[in-house]
Design a protein around this motif. Structure first.
Motif, short mmCIF file in Angstrom:
data_model
loop_
_atom_site.label_atom_id
_atom_site.label_comp_id
_atom_site.label_asym_id
_atom_site.label_seq_id
_atom_site.Cartn_x
_atom_site.Cartn_y
_atom_site.Cartn_z
N LYS A 1 -13.90 -21.59 -43.32
CA LYS A 1 -13.93 -20.18 -42.97
C LYS A 1 -14.36 -19.36 -44.19
O LYS A 1 -14.08 -19.70 -45.33
N TYR B 1 -14.93 -27.78 -40.18
CA TYR B 1 -15.33 -26.39 -40.40
C TYR B 1 -14.64 -25.81 -41.62
O TYR B 1 -13.64 -26.33 -42.12
N THR C 1 -16.13 -18.57 -38.91
CA THR C 1 -16.05 -20.03 -38.94
C THR C 1 -17.45 -20.63 -39.03
O THR C 1 -18.33 -20.31 -38.23
N PRO D 1 -17.31 -21.39 -33.45
CA PRO D 1 -17.80 -20.98 -34.77
C PRO D 1 -18.96 -20.00 -34.67
O PRO D 1 -19.71 -19.99 -33.68
N GLY E 1 -11.97 -23.24 -34.85
CA GLY E 1 -11.80 -22.03 -35.66
C GLY E 1 -10.84 -21.05 -35.05
O GLY E 1 -9.65 -21.32 -34.91
#
Length: 344
Positions: free
Chosen positions: A341, A339, A34, A90, A85
């Protein structure tokens, strides 16, 4: 309507790559990393600093910024970050609106972040507010090899603001570069000056990215921050070359993972009756079509749990800020974190 034919022509492609969770990540959960950004809204400590304009944020200041209020904000921020995340926080987290390294150390010593083992990269800025940008990272996953604060070449000789944080390093052994930025905001009533300052930040960042791409057209680049502009702005699309087009054939462009949120009138902050998508994360096209680490389609997320929102009234479902004017609301921030990924 500000969106052209080309924008709508790519909507179906965008859905596959944007924040709309139409497609779920295909990787196993434990393989995903993340990468996040969070504007912490005036995270000042309670100590006086003659170099910063922090007089309001003191126990005796106009806002009554006491130790209890400071600790409450740290606790709420720490809980929010830890739950982003994969619920373990993260691996990389860009931050803005932090007063100094001390507030980051206080944040990381606050439960539940105290066990996450984050490290800090931070530079004091010349911004008149005294607020900086920074990067937190987990050494288990990321090893920095170089970092610097890049000065922005403003046209005004007497104007200074935050630099652009550049961090190079190895993410799971693969070289990447991360830029964390917070562009100048409405510090002046002059529209011309505001535009000039933002454009200067965009030009500085674009020139740096151009130099990297000349050396390696497949350089893995992440740009994250508060751009004080929505994704469809001319400055972002034409000066920074950050678009909602994931097509890897346009290799020089950055792919703005949060463009579709803007098209859908969604955002990470709320101002004058509408959401704004000023917080954004962008990736070079090598994260989409290259080898190694890849951007996970459908992973772009505005992290907006109920704990961060007004739950009733005129501002229901919008970020609950710490202060509204001089009134203490006790909220976490006036921005939701965001965020994306990536996967090996």
């Amino acid at each position: 309507m500000r969106y052209g034919i080309k924008t709508f022509f790519t909507l179906f492609i965008l859905i596959a790559f944007s924040g709309c969770k139409v497609l779920s990540p295909s990787s196993k959960k434990e393989e995903l990393l993340t990468l996040a950004f969070y504007n912490l809204e005036n995270l000042y400590d309670i100590r006086s600093d003659s170099a910063n304009k922090d007089n309001r944020y003191l126990p005796e200041g106009t806002l009554g910024w006491t130790e209890d209020r400071y600790k409450a904000k740290l606790k709420s921020l720490a809980t929010t970050i830890a739950n982003m995340g994969d619920k373990d926080g993260p691996e990389l987290l860009g931050l803005s609106e932090i007063e100094n390294k001390r507030v980051l150390e206080d944040l990381l010593s606050t439960f539940p972040l105290k066990d996450k083992k984050y490290a800090i990269i931070h530079y004091d800025s010349q911004d008149e507010s005294g607020l900086d940008v920074a990067l937190l990272y987990k050494p288990k996953h990321f090893s920095p090899t170089f970092h610097a604060s890049l000065p922005v070449g403003f046209a005004e000789a007497n104007f200074q603001s935050r630099g652009i944080l550049q961090v190079k390093g190895l993410l799971r052994g693969e070289p990447i570069t991360v830029y964390v930025t917070h562009w100048p905001d409405a510090a002046t009533p002059s529209t011309r000056l505001r535009e000039s300052r933002k454009r200067a930040a965009a030009v500085t960042l674009r020139q740096e990215i151009n130099e990297q791409q000349k050396i390696d057209k497949n350089a893995k680049i992440i740009v994250m921050g508060n751009f004080t502009e929505d994704p469809s702005s001319t400055i972002l699309e034409q000066t920074l070359l950050a678009t909602g087009r994931p097509d890897p054939n346009y290799n020089q462009e950055l792919f703005n993972a949060f463009y579709m949120y803007h098209v859908q009138n969604r955002g990470s902050s709320f101002y004058r009756g509408k959401f704004q998508m000023h917080d954004q994360i962008m990736v070079s096209k090598s994260w989409i079509a290259g080898e190694g680490l890849h951007f996970v389609r459908g992973s772009a997320t505005i992290h907006d749990p109920v704990s961060l929102k007004h739950t009733f009234g005129k501002y229901k479902n919008t970020p609950r800020r710490t202060y509204a004017g001089t009134t203490y609301q006790g909220g976490t921030s006036d921005h939701f974190p965001i965020y994306i990924k990536v996967k090996p």
